[in-house]
Motif scaffolding. Structure first.
Motif, PDB file in Angstrom:
ATOM      1  N   UNK A  85       0.829  -1.210   0.000  1.00  0.00           N
ATOM      2  CA  UNK A  85       0.000   0.000   0.000  1.00  0.00           C
ATOM      3  C   UNK A  85       0.861   1.257   0.000  1.00  0.00           C
ATOM      4  N   UNK A  86       2.068   1.168   0.579  1.00  0.00           N
ATOM      5  CA  UNK A  86       3.002   2.300   0.491  1.00  0.00           C
ATOM      6  C   UNK A  86       3.426   2.533  -0.949  1.00  0.00           C
ATOM      7  N   UNK A  87       3.342   1.489  -1.766  1.00  0.00           N
ATOM      8  CA  UNK A  87       3.671   1.594  -3.174  1.00  0.00           C
ATOM      9  C   UNK A  87       2.461   1.771  -4.073  1.00  0.00           C
ATOM     10  N   UNK A  88       1.293   2.046  -3.489  1.00  0.00           N
ATOM     11  CA  UNK A  88       0.102   2.282  -4.300  1.00  0.00           C
ATOM     12  C   UNK A  88      -0.566   1.019  -4.803  1.00  0.00           C
ATOM     13  N   UNK A  89      -0.118  -0.142  -4.331  1.00  0.00           N
ATOM     14  CA  UNK A  89      -0.737  -1.415  -4.711  1.00  0.00           C
ATOM     15  C   UNK A  89      -1.840  -1.712  -3.699  1.00  0.00           C
ATOM     16  N   UNK A  90      -3.083  -1.752  -4.183  1.00  0.00           N
ATOM     17  CA  UNK A  90      -4.219  -1.951  -3.281  1.00  0.00           C
ATOM     18  C   UNK A  90      -4.792  -3.362  -3.365  1.00  0.00           C
ATOM     19  N   UNK A  91      -4.366  -4.139  -4.363  1.00  0.00           N
ATOM     20  CA  UNK A  91      -4.811  -5.528  -4.498  1.00  0.00           C
ATOM     21  C   UNK A  91      -3.650  -6.373  -5.001  1.00  0.00           C
ATOM     22  N   UNK A  92      -3.534  -7.594  -4.468  1.00  0.00           N
ATOM     23  CA  UNK A  92      -2.475  -8.481  -4.916  1.00  0.00           C
ATOM     24  C   UNK A  92      -3.008  -9.895  -5.110  1.00  0.00           C
ATOM     25  N   UNK A  93      -2.314 -10.628  -5.971  1.00  0.00           N
ATOM     26  CA  UNK A  93      -2.581 -12.048  -6.182  1.00  0.00           C
ATOM     27  C   UNK A  93      -1.292 -12.783  -5.841  1.00  0.00           C
ATOM     28  N   UNK A  94      -1.383 -13.679  -4.859  1.00  0.00           N
ATOM     29  CA  UNK A  94      -0.177 -14.304  -4.302  1.00  0.00           C
ATOM     30  C   UNK A  94      -0.024 -15.729  -4.811  1.00  0.00           C
ATOM     31  N   UNK A  95       1.226 -16.185  -4.852  1.00  0.00           N
ATOM     32  CA  UNK A  95       1.565 -17.463  -5.471  1.00  0.00           C
ATOM     33  C   UNK A  95       1.476 -18.630  -4.476  1.00  0.00           C
ATOM     34  N   UNK A  96       1.363 -19.865  -4.978  1.00  0.00           N
ATOM     35  CA  UNK A  96       1.090 -21.019  -4.112  1.00  0.00           C
ATOM     36  C   UNK A  96       2.314 -21.692  -3.509  1.00  0.00           C
ATOM     37  N   UNK A  97       3.534 -21.262  -3.856  1.00  0.00           N
ATOM     38  CA  UNK A  97       4.718 -22.012  -3.409  1.00  0.00           C
ATOM     39  C   UNK A  97       5.209 -21.543  -2.043  1.00  0.00           C
ATOM     40  N   UNK A 117      -7.356 -11.762   8.248  1.00  0.00           N
ATOM     41  CA  UNK A 117      -7.019 -11.179   9.556  1.00  0.00           C
ATOM     42  C   UNK A 117      -5.900 -10.154   9.479  1.00  0.00           C
ATOM     43  N   UNK A 118      -4.990 -10.280   8.510  1.00  0.00           N
ATOM     44  CA  UNK A 118      -3.754  -9.491   8.585  1.00  0.00           C
ATOM     45  C   UNK A 118      -3.452  -8.593   7.396  1.00  0.00           C
ATOM     46  N   UNK A 119      -4.139  -8.748   6.266  1.00  0.00           N
ATOM     47  CA  UNK A 119      -3.725  -8.013   5.072  1.00  0.00           C
ATOM     48  C   UNK A 119      -4.198  -6.566   5.081  1.00  0.00           C
ATOM     49  N   UNK A 120      -3.323  -5.686   4.608  1.00  0.00           N
ATOM     50  CA  UNK A 120      -3.650  -4.269   4.435  1.00  0.00           C
ATOM     51  C   UNK A 120      -4.214  -3.997   3.033  1.00  0.00           C
ATOM     52  N   UNK A 121      -3.971  -4.913   2.097  1.00  0.00           N
ATOM     53  CA  UNK A 121      -4.435  -4.749   0.718  1.00  0.00           C
ATOM     54  C   UNK A 121      -5.397  -5.874   0.370  1.00  0.00           C
ATOM     55  N   UNK A 122      -6.268  -5.629  -0.609  1.00  0.00           N
ATOM     56  CA  UNK A 122      -7.179  -6.671  -1.083  1.00  0.00           C
ATOM     57  C   UNK A 122      -6.359  -7.839  -1.615  1.00  0.00           C
ATOM     58  N   UNK A 123      -6.916  -9.029  -1.556  1.00  0.00           N
ATOM     59  CA  UNK A 123      -6.085 -10.215  -1.764  1.00  0.00           C
ATOM     60  C   UNK A 123      -6.832 -11.328  -2.499  1.00  0.00           C
ATOM     61  N   UNK A 124      -6.052 -12.059  -3.272  1.00  0.00           N
ATOM     62  CA  UNK A 124      -6.458 -13.376  -3.736  1.00  0.00           C
ATOM     63  C   UNK A 124      -5.210 -14.232  -3.831  1.00  0.00           C
ATOM     64  N   UNK A 125      -5.411 -15.527  -3.998  1.00  0.00           N
ATOM     65  CA  UNK A 125      -4.306 -16.476  -4.064  1.00  0.00           C
ATOM     66  C   UNK A 125      -4.509 -17.409  -5.242  1.00  0.00           C
ATOM     67  N   UNK A 126      -3.406 -17.788  -5.862  1.00  0.00           N
ATOM     68  CA  UNK A 126      -3.491 -18.787  -6.919  1.00  0.00           C
ATOM     69  C   UNK A 126      -3.393 -20.186  -6.306  1.00  0.00           C
ATOM     70  N   UNK A 127      -4.089 -21.088  -6.939  1.00  0.00           N
ATOM     71  CA  UNK A 127      -4.013 -22.501  -6.568  1.00  0.00           C
ATOM     72  C   UNK A 127      -2.846 -23.123  -7.328  1.00  0.00           C
ATOM     73  N   UNK A 128      -2.096 -24.003  -6.688  1.00  0.00           N
ATOM     74  CA  UNK A 128      -0.920 -24.590  -7.310  1.00  0.00           C
ATOM     75  C   UNK A 128      -1.180 -25.948  -7.932  1.00  0.00           C
TER      76      UNK A 128
END
Length: 448
Positions: A85-97, A117-128
């Protein structure tokens, strides 16, 4: 700072190919009105005077590694989403590894629970995907999960999908967007063995792009694309790094109609193999940073729409880990805090327009992943917004780096643009190097 009603005034709004001066009114986290002038509707409205700063949609980063669970000495969802969020990223998609890997529905949902519970930015995750979890892949709900991630090279754990029959079955069986890391493992092993015989473990870092070569990238990318065309799968190729691979992609089709898409990462646009001498293993990434000619070709393809999105592949490691000899130094580096400032630096260099930056970092990830009501400044959309001062220079140093690992490949760089405010779902979570301990983030949903 969360208030139910927010009014941003006097902003240069960068959105959908235009820049217009105006006001944005937000109520309960949703953009309710965009107009040239809006008056506060009650005394309880929190008013921010943008004073001519530029208002962008929040950046959507489609490829990050936040290391949780299991690798939290490097990073956590909390620390890295805060840096984002300090970098202007408000949503992220995170990797499964991660450890354990998100290769079952149960383990995937555990990561969503942590983020809730802990994220400051909107979130999703990829399935591996693996060589043996097709049954689990078919259980994934495409409306709730960003995509399926397949490592066709450079994997961790058992996530290298190297069985051609399994690969074709996965491509043929799922409606999920398939995101791939493409480097040919056999080519890399052969090159590594050759140089290890000559140098032992202390292979010169300058040989990294020779080991993880153009050939390794092209061989893997072309095979993945051939398979996607054969099966009709929806394919997204991560972090292009070579000029040669660009011939595999087209700009003749609108993004919403493309079945095969590609991204470029910040480090492949900024660095070249000339930087290894100064930066060493701190710019060791997979795929490798390659030549200036490759870098220039990637930038050209970004501008002409063969490359569809800009991402970070944020993948932090500790300084101690990165300071190892070549074969023991892990690949990857932290980037979410500095990606947008880096792109804005290219704007100052007249290499790219603000409108194009927003298209590639905000609009296009939303289109590509069919993310619901994000990526644009539109009435009825979630109020993920970033204010940028284009004339507020600042230098990256240890005191203002927000990553848990405490370092950045941009350390010592002066950026001319500063992110002054970041709003997530209408809540002010960051302002001028100050963080508000507010977690206003939501799980991303997808219109599929």
């Amino acid at each position: 700072m969360i208030t139910s009603s927010v009014l941003i005034k006097n902003a240069n709004i960068v959105n959908e190919g235009t820049i217009v001066n105006g006001d944005v009114y937000i109520e309960n986290g949703i953009i309710r009105e965009i107009a040239s002038q809006i008056s506060a509707k009650s005394p309880n409205v929190q008013v921010y005077d943008a004073e001519g700063k530029y208002l962008l949609p929040g950046v959507i980063d489609d490829q990050v590694h936040f290391r949780e669970p299991g690798l939290t000495h490097k990073a956590t969802i909390a620390t890295e989403s805060r840096a984002a969020v300090a970098g202007g990223i408000t949503s992220f998609i995170e990797m499964p590894n991660t450890n354990p890997q998100a290769t079952t529905i149960e383990k995937l949902e555990e990561k969503f629970d942590i983020a809730e519970k802990t994220s400051y930015a909107n979130y999703s995750f990829m399935f591996g995907g693996t060589n043996d979890n097709l049954e689990e892949i078919l259980k994934v709900d495409p409306k709730k999960v960003a995509a399926l991630k397949l490592f066709l090279g450079s994997s961790t754990g058992n996530m290298l999908v190297d069985d051609p029959e399994v690969l074709e079955k996965i491509f043929s069986s799922t409606d999920l967007l398939i995101a791939v890391h493409c480097e040919d493992e056999d080519t890399i092993k052969e090159n590594t063995a050759k140089y290890k015989e000559e140098y032992g473990d202390d292979i010169p870092i300058e040989l990294h792009p020779i080991i993880r070569s153009e050939e390794a990238c092209y061989l893997s990318s072309s095979k993945a694309i051939e398979l996607a065309k054969k099966t009709g799968a929806r394919l997204h190729v991560f972090h292009l790094s070579t000029a040669k691979e660009l011939e595999l992609f087209t700009n003749k089709i609108p993004l919403k109609d493309k079945k095969i898409t590609a991204e470029v990462c910040i480090h492949h646009l900024w660095f070249s193999d000339q930087d290894y001498k100064e930066k060493g293993t701190f710019i060791k990434w997979n795929p490798a940073v390659k030549t200036a000619k490759d870098r220039d070709a990637l930038f050209k393809a970004l501008l002409d729409d063969r490359l569809d999105v800009i991402a970070t592949d944020h993948a932090p490691h500790t300084k101690e880990e990165k300071n190892n000899v070549y074969t023991k130094a892990p690949s990857g580096g932290p980037l979410v805090q500095h990606a947008l400032p880096a792109m804005l630096e290219f704007y100052h260099q007249d290499k790219i327009s603000l409108e194009k930056i927003v298209e590639k970092m905000c609009h296009n990830p939303a289109i590509l992943f069919e993310i619901e009501k994000r990526g644009y400044i539109r009435e009825g959309y979630f109020a993920d917004l970033v204010l940028v001062d284009l004339n507020a220079p600042w230098a990256v140093n240890a005191d203002n780096i927000a990553y848990k690992c405490g370092w950045s490949p941009f350390e010592g760089t002066t950026f001319r643009s500063r992110i002054t405010h970041t709003f997530v779902n209408g809540g002010l979570v960051y302002k001028n190097f100050k963080f508000y301990d507010i977690k206003n983030a939501k799980r991303l949903t997808f219109e599929r």
